[in-house]
Design an enzyme around this catalytic site. Structure first.
Site, mmCIF file in Angstrom:
data_model
loop_
_atom_site.group_PDB
_atom_site.id
_atom_site.type_symbol
_atom_site.label_atom_id
_atom_site.label_comp_id
_atom_site.label_asym_id
_atom_site.label_seq_id
_atom_site.Cartn_x
_atom_site.Cartn_y
_atom_site.Cartn_z
ATOM 1 N N GLU A 1 -20.088 64.633 31.009
ATOM 2 C CA GLU A 1 -18.812 63.931 31.085
ATOM 3 C C GLU A 1 -18.705 63.108 32.346
ATOM 4 O OE1 GLU A 1 -16.254 67.665 31.552
ATOM 5 O OE2 GLU A 1 -15.597 66.380 33.182
ATOM 6 N N HIS B 1 -5.763 63.736 32.284
ATOM 7 C CA HIS B 1 -6.777 62.808 31.758
ATOM 8 C C HIS B 1 -6.608 62.597 30.265
ATOM 9 C CE1 HIS B 1 -8.983 66.755 31.298
ATOM 10 N NE2 HIS B 1 -9.356 66.224 30.144
ATOM 11 N N GLU C 1 -4.996 69.679 26.150
ATOM 12 C CA GLU C 1 -5.602 70.522 27.187
ATOM 13 C C GLU C 1 -4.603 70.687 28.324
ATOM 14 O OE1 GLU C 1 -9.332 68.865 28.521
ATOM 15 O OE2 GLU C 1 -9.422 70.155 30.294
ATOM 16 N N HIS D 1 -8.845 63.944 23.020
ATOM 17 C CA HIS D 1 -7.758 64.835 23.431
ATOM 18 C C HIS D 1 -6.983 64.228 24.594
ATOM 19 C CE1 HIS D 1 -11.003 66.192 26.246
ATOM 20 N NE2 HIS D 1 -10.001 66.408 27.076
ATOM 21 N N GLN E 1 -11.541 60.474 30.856
ATOM 22 C CA GLN E 1 -12.699 61.367 30.770
ATOM 23 C C GLN E 1 -13.552 60.926 29.574
ATOM 24 O OE1 GLN E 1 -12.167 65.336 29.053
ATOM 25 N NE2 GLN E 1 -13.045 66.180 30.919
#
Ligand code: MC0
Length: 140
Positions: A43, A7, A135, A84, A60
């Protein structure tokens, strides 16, 4: 092995309005919403496509639930935008993190934490990754 873009995380002030924007503008209608209190976010995961490893790629959208959360801090400094990127692994996320740490990149968590939809996640420090908070995700 890292096998997909799991994502892209986008920080926003108003989750419902931002979900509506993505739904109405681009037609992304497959939406999962949850709260992650540990991370201090509400989220939405908007599914974009399935991937060759049996998982999927998402956008996301992240709205902070408290002022001391990482996303609230980031929004105050930068405003809305890409926060991110997350790569998905087809194996164990801790093994993936250990391999990356051995290359000199700081891993932010000693052990994986709970991510969206029951996933196991960890993060790499943006200062060790050319300015990108990164991530790693192992899907549930
Ligand atoms: C901070 N920095 C970033 C950044 N956040 N650079 C790129 N992208 C980001 N998102 C930079 C700052 O500009 C600063 O650089 C330096 O890193 C230190 O930042 P700070 O503002 O002093 O903040 P810290 O050090 O307190 O925290 C930064 C850190 C933190 C990356 C360690 O945000 C963190 O632990 N993030 C991982 C968790 C997270 O973000 N959770 C929310 C998503 P300068 O040059 O100004 O010194 S949760 C999620 O996504 C889950 C639920 C899921 O996927 O399922």
């Amino acid at each position: 092995m890292l096998t997909r873009i799991d994502h892209i995380g986008i920080a926003c002030h108003d989750l419902d309005a931002t979900v509506a924007f993505y739904r109405e503008t681009y037609g992304f209608t497959d939406v999962h919403i949850e709260v992650n209190e540990e991370q201090g976010v509400r989220e939405a995961m908007l599914k974009i496509n399935e991937t060759g490893d049996g998982a999927a790629s998402y956008l996301q959208l992240l709205e902070p639930t408290r002022e001391d959360s990482t996303v609230a801090k980031w929004l105050a400094k930068n405003g809305e935008g890409v926060h991110h990127i997350a790569f998905g692994t087809d194996g164990d996320v801790q093994d993936e993190a250990d391999g990356i740490a051995a290359k000199g990149v700081r891993v932010l968590y000693d052990s994986p934490r709970r991510g969206s939809m029951g996933s196991r996640i960890t993060f790499l420090h943006p200062k060790d990754a050319h300015g990108v908070l990164t991530e790693l995700v192992q899907k549930a």
